[in-house]
Design an enzyme around this catalytic site. Structure first.
Site, PDB file in Angstrom:
ATOM      1  N   TYR A 158       0.634  24.550  32.547  1.00 52.64           N
ATOM      2  CA  TYR A 158       1.738  24.781  31.591  1.00 52.64           C
ATOM      3  C   TYR A 158       1.249  24.658  30.140  1.00 52.64           C
ATOM      4  O   TYR A 158       1.289  25.627  29.372  1.00 52.64           O
ATOM      5  CB  TYR A 158       2.850  23.773  31.903  1.00 52.64           C
ATOM      6  N   SER A 199      -0.600  10.841  26.700  1.00 48.25           N
ATOM      7  CA  SER A 199       0.848  10.919  26.884  1.00 48.25           C
ATOM      8  C   SER A 199       1.520   9.726  26.234  1.00 48.25           C
ATOM      9  O   SER A 199       0.942   8.626  26.178  1.00 48.25           O
ATOM     10  CB  SER A 199       1.128  10.909  28.388  1.00 48.25           C
ATOM     11  N   TYR A 229       0.251   6.585  36.608  1.00 45.90           N
ATOM     12  CA  TYR A 229      -0.067   7.743  35.766  1.00 45.90           C
ATOM     13  C   TYR A 229      -0.369   7.292  34.343  1.00 45.90           C
ATOM     14  O   TYR A 229      -1.405   7.660  33.767  1.00 45.90           O
ATOM     15  CB  TYR A 229       1.107   8.732  35.775  1.00 45.90           C
ATOM     16  N   LYS A 243      -3.990   7.344  31.929  1.00 45.60           N
ATOM     17  CA  LYS A 243      -4.134   7.894  30.572  1.00 45.60           C
ATOM     18  C   LYS A 243      -4.657   6.825  29.617  1.00 45.60           C
ATOM     19  O   LYS A 243      -5.507   7.096  28.758  1.00 45.60           O
ATOM     20  CB  LYS A 243      -2.786   8.436  30.072  1.00 45.60           C
ATOM     21  N   PHE A 251       4.777  13.816  23.485  1.00 46.49           N
ATOM     22  CA  PHE A 251       6.095  13.347  23.873  1.00 46.49           C
ATOM     23  C   PHE A 251       6.599  14.301  24.980  1.00 46.49           C
ATOM     24  O   PHE A 251       5.888  14.470  25.951  1.00 46.49           O
ATOM     25  CB  PHE A 251       6.982  13.139  22.633  1.00 46.49           C
ATOM     26  N   LEU A 253      13.849  16.975  33.031  1.00 49.05           N
ATOM     27  CA  LEU A 253      15.165  17.472  32.634  1.00 49.05           C
ATOM     28  C   LEU A 253      15.195  18.987  32.389  1.00 49.05           C
ATOM     29  O   LEU A 253      16.030  19.696  32.949  1.00 49.05           O
ATOM     30  CB  LEU A 253      15.623  16.728  31.368  1.00 49.05           C
ATOM     31  N   ARG A 267      17.988   6.238  36.502  1.00 49.34           N
ATOM     32  CA  ARG A 267      16.788   6.439  37.317  1.00 49.34           C
ATOM     33  C   ARG A 267      15.870   5.237  37.114  1.00 49.34           C
ATOM     34  O   ARG A 267      15.612   4.854  35.963  1.00 49.34           O
ATOM     35  CB  ARG A 267      16.119   7.734  36.861  1.00 49.34           C
TER      36      ARG A 267
HETATM   37  P1  NAD Z   1      -0.057  21.286  34.718  1.00 50.19           P
HETATM   38  O1  NAD Z   1      -0.052  20.647  36.052  1.00 50.19           O
HETATM   39  O2  NAD Z   1       0.788  22.489  34.486  1.00 50.19           O
HETATM   40  O3  NAD Z   1      -1.553  21.660  34.284  1.00 50.19           O
HETATM   41  C1  NAD Z   1      -2.662  20.928  34.725  1.00 50.19           C
HETATM   42  C2  NAD Z   1      -3.702  21.923  35.196  1.00 50.19           C
HETATM   43  O4  NAD Z   1      -4.852  21.203  35.644  1.00 50.19           O
HETATM   44  C3  NAD Z   1      -3.213  22.781  36.380  1.00 50.19           C
HETATM   45  O5  NAD Z   1      -3.560  24.128  36.129  1.00 50.19           O
HETATM   46  C4  NAD Z   1      -3.993  22.236  37.579  1.00 50.19           C
HETATM   47  O6  NAD Z   1      -4.235  23.228  38.550  1.00 50.19           O
HETATM   48  C5  NAD Z   1      -5.260  21.722  36.900  1.00 50.19           C
HETATM   49  N1  NAD Z   1      -5.925  20.618  37.601  1.00 50.19           N
HETATM   50  C6  NAD Z   1      -5.377  19.478  38.105  1.00 50.19           C
HETATM   51  N2  NAD Z   1      -6.339  18.699  38.641  1.00 50.19           N
HETATM   52  C7  NAD Z   1      -7.512  19.367  38.469  1.00 50.19           C
HETATM   53  C8  NAD Z   1      -8.865  19.082  38.799  1.00 50.19           C
HETATM   54  N3  NAD Z   1      -9.196  17.947  39.443  1.00 50.19           N
HETATM   55  N4  NAD Z   1      -9.820  19.988  38.482  1.00 50.19           N
HETATM   56  C9  NAD Z   1      -9.488  21.148  37.848  1.00 50.19           C
HETATM   57  N5  NAD Z   1      -8.228  21.462  37.506  1.00 50.19           N
HETATM   58  C10 NAD Z   1      -7.262  20.585  37.815  1.00 50.19           C
HETATM   59  O7  NAD Z   1       0.298  20.143  33.652  1.00 50.19           O
HETATM   60  P2  NAD Z   1       0.646  20.288  32.099  1.00 50.19           P
HETATM   61  O8  NAD Z   1       2.084  19.982  31.922  1.00 50.19           O
HETATM   62  O9  NAD Z   1       0.090  21.538  31.572  1.00 50.19           O
HETATM   63  O10 NAD Z   1      -0.156  19.043  31.539  1.00 50.19           O
HETATM   64  C11 NAD Z   1      -1.459  19.185  30.991  1.00 50.19           C
HETATM   65  C12 NAD Z   1      -1.974  17.824  30.587  1.00 50.19           C
HETATM   66  O11 NAD Z   1      -1.067  17.247  29.644  1.00 50.19           O
HETATM   67  C13 NAD Z   1      -2.081  16.830  31.739  1.00 50.19           C
HETATM   68  O12 NAD Z   1      -3.254  16.072  31.566  1.00 50.19           O
HETATM   69  C14 NAD Z   1      -0.849  15.973  31.577  1.00 50.19           C
HETATM   70  O13 NAD Z   1      -1.043  14.670  32.093  1.00 50.19           O
HETATM   71  C15 NAD Z   1      -0.686  15.950  30.070  1.00 50.19           C
HETATM   72  N6  NAD Z   1       0.698  15.704  29.662  1.00 50.19           N
HETATM   73  C16 NAD Z   1       1.688  16.543  30.099  1.00 50.19           C
HETATM   74  C17 NAD Z   1       3.003  16.273  29.757  1.00 50.19           C
HETATM   75  C18 NAD Z   1       4.116  17.156  30.247  1.00 50.19           C
HETATM   76  O14 NAD Z   1       5.273  16.711  30.248  1.00 50.19           O
HETATM   77  N7  NAD Z   1       3.876  18.390  30.637  1.00 50.19           N
HETATM   78  C19 NAD Z   1       3.312  15.161  28.950  1.00 50.19           C
HETATM   79  C20 NAD Z   1       2.279  14.334  28.507  1.00 50.19           C
HETATM   80  C21 NAD Z   1       0.970  14.625  28.878  1.00 50.19           C
HETATM   81  N1  UDP Z   2      17.071  13.248  33.230  1.00 49.65           N
HETATM   82  C1  UDP Z   2      18.314  13.450  33.835  1.00 49.65           C
HETATM   83  N2  UDP Z   2      18.375  14.212  34.961  1.00 49.65           N
HETATM   84  C2  UDP Z   2      17.263  14.819  35.510  1.00 49.65           C
HETATM   85  C3  UDP Z   2      15.996  14.614  34.880  1.00 49.65           C
HETATM   86  C4  UDP Z   2      15.952  13.823  33.743  1.00 49.65           C
HETATM   87  O1  UDP Z   2      19.334  12.924  33.375  1.00 49.65           O
HETATM   88  O2  UDP Z   2      17.378  15.495  36.545  1.00 49.65           O
HETATM   89  C5  UDP Z   2      16.995  12.431  32.002  1.00 49.65           C
HETATM   90  C6  UDP Z   2      16.098  11.212  32.104  1.00 49.65           C
HETATM   91  O3  UDP Z   2      16.821  10.098  32.608  1.00 49.65           O
HETATM   92  C7  UDP Z   2      15.637  11.029  30.652  1.00 49.65           C
HETATM   93  C8  UDP Z   2      15.581  12.472  30.124  1.00 49.65           C
HETATM   94  O4  UDP Z   2      16.418  13.245  30.990  1.00 49.65           O
HETATM   95  O5  UDP Z   2      16.624  10.333  29.912  1.00 49.65           O
HETATM   96  C9  UDP Z   2      14.165  13.066  30.142  1.00 49.65           C
HETATM   97  O6  UDP Z   2      13.615  12.922  31.438  1.00 49.65           O
HETATM   98  P1  UDP Z   2      12.236  13.628  31.848  1.00 49.65           P
HETATM   99  O7  UDP Z   2      11.957  13.248  33.284  1.00 49.65           O
HETATM  100  O8  UDP Z   2      12.313  15.078  31.524  1.00 49.65           O
HETATM  101  O9  UDP Z   2      11.177  12.982  30.859  1.00 49.65           O
HETATM  102  P2  UDP Z   2      10.669  11.455  30.707  1.00 49.65           P
HETATM  103  O10 UDP Z   2      11.625  10.559  31.420  1.00 49.65           O
HETATM  104  O11 UDP Z   2       9.325  11.462  31.315  1.00 49.65           O
HETATM  105  O12 UDP Z   2      10.647  11.204  29.245  1.00 49.65           O
END
Ligand code: NAD
Ligand code: UDP
Length: 340
Positions: free
Chosen positions: A13, A126, A150, A154, A179, A201, A294
């Site tokens: 993503y 994160s 998790y 990090k 965030f 969410l 939750r």
């Molecule tokens: P995502 O799952 O969409 O992307 C992660 C990618 O890494 C995927 O394409 C997956 O196939 C690949 N991958 C996983 N394990 C692997 C491995 N061992 N070797 C090679 N490829 C591997 O996740 P995202 O939302 O794009 O998140 C990207 C990064 O950002 C992650 O490290 C995640 O922890 C961090 N992050 C994401 C969020 C969020 O809410 N999306 C928030 C904070 C931090």
């Molecule tokens: N949340 C909700 N219903 C859902 C998923 C999330 O009410 O089905 C709420 C959750 O309690 C939080 C906010 O939405 O207050 C963001 O949640 P999310 O899981 O997206 O992110 P994080 O909790 O990791 O910040």
């Protein structure tokens, strides 16, 4: 020659949106992904948006010989490391998988970078590293105390990278604490494609609006927030991607250093505000029930975004209405994600 950036997890993503931002800023992404949580289709879509097909290596980031051959294949200027697992709930059930992919994966990558003499790294951390700090606006200097496996992976990676930067001159490392990334590229061609029922969410709300899920459950209506629902800092994924480019530019233009930056908007939005914004953007109703809190959630948090603004000259450009509009465009055009 355009500088090449190795993007681990680049089909995912955030990584796919970062590929677009990098290409549009004159970099050439080289993606390494094992497709455990993504599809090669996202990279085809990146090519449709930008006209540039990112080079791809299908491999696990823990595979040292695959990494060595990538670094031998040609000059690599920097690495953006997105690859990893990210579901908080799953990490409490399968902690060793999380330590293996996230911690051991980053260790293998850092060792390969050391062998290759590539010392420029942008790492996806994160806001979960902060844990439950008891205050709402989170500054980078707060004490970190993550409360789930998790978040601990990090935080351990952040510390490992700090030790590495302190041990050897020449490392330029950014630890970016995201965030809540949401939304999609404005083309509607790439976006978030969670497997199974979404935990977060925004994808849940979009799937309710498109009719793939029945009703949203709002987790708690009695939080100490203005409307009783949880408050978070939702950052548009393209703002996040632009933040990565700004970070990379800054790292490459300044002396070696270890940077720690929040990437957020600095503003909080409640669940009910998000539902209303999504209804406005989509013209669809989002039916919901308020249910129990939750486990593990906190009431409210948002980024103190001043350091990133000061250091990078970067700030978010897009608001809640933009991110709902773009998430809806992606959802409508791809009701089943990349699968059709
Ligand atoms: P995502 O799952 O969409 O992307 C992660 C990618 O890494 C995927 O394409 C997956 O196939 C690949 N991958 C996983 N394990 C692997 C491995 N061992 N070797 C090679 N490829 C591997 O996740 P995202 O939302 O794009 O998140 C990207 C990064 O950002 C992650 O490290 C995640 O922890 C961090 N992050 C994401 C969020 C969020 O809410 N999306 C928030 C904070 C931090
Ligand atoms: N949340 C909700 N219903 C859902 C998923 C999330 O009410 O089905 C709420 C959750 O309690 C939080 C906010 O939405 O207050 C963001 O949640 P999310 O899981 O997206 O992110 P994080 O909790 O990791 O910040």
């Amino acid at each position: 020659m355009q500088p090449v950036v190795l993007i681990t997890g680049g089909a995912g993503y955030v990584g796919s949106h970062a590929c677009v931002a990098l290409i549009e800023s004159g970099y050439l992404p080289l993606v390494l992904d094992n497709f455990s949580n993504s599809s090669v289709e996202s990279l085809r879509r990146v090519a449709r948006i930008t006209g540039v097909q990112p080079q791809l290596v299908e491999a696990d980031v823990r595979d040292a010989s695959a990494l060595d051959s990538v670094f031998r294949s040609g000059p690599i200027h920097a690495v953006m490391h997105f690859a990893g697992l990210k579901a908080v709930g799953e990490s409490t059930v399968q902690p060793l998988r999380y330590y293996a992919h996230n911690l051991a994966g980053t260790l293998a990558l850092a060792k390969a970078m050391q062998r290759a003499g590539v010392r420029n790294l942008v790492f996806s951390s994160s806001a979960t590293v902060y844990g439950e700090p008891g205050i709402e606006q989170l500054h980078e200097d707060l004490r970190c105390d993550p409360v789930n496996p998790y978040g601990r992976t990090k935080w351990m990676i952040e510390q490992m990278l700090a030790d590495l930067a302190a041990s050897e001159p020449g490392w330029r490392i950014a630890r970016l604490r995201y965030f809540n990334p949401v939304g999609a590229h404005a083309s509607g061609l790439i976006g978030e494609d969670p497997r199974g029922v979404p935990n977060n969410l925004m994808p849940y709300v979009s799937q309710v609006a498109v009719g793939r899920l029945d009703r949203l459950r709002v987790f708690g209506g009695d939080w100490p927030t203005p409307d009783g629902t949880g408050v978070r800092d939702y950052i548009h994924v393209m703002d996040l991607a632009d933040g990565h480019v700004a970070t990379l530019r800054h790292l490459l233009a300044t002396p070696p250093q270890l940077l720690t930056l929040n990437l957020g908007t600095g503003r909080g939005t409640s669940v009910l505000e998000m539902i209303r914004a999504f209804e406005r953007a989509s013209g669809r109703a989002v039916p919901y029930d308020v249910v129990d809190r939750r486990p593990g959630d906190i009431a409210a948090c948002w980024a103190d975004a001043t350091r990133a603004a000061h250091v990078l000259g970067w700030r978010t450009q897009r608001g809640i209405d933009d991110l709902c509009r773009d998430a809806w465009r992606w959802q409508q055009a791809n009701p089943r994600g990349y699968g059709g």
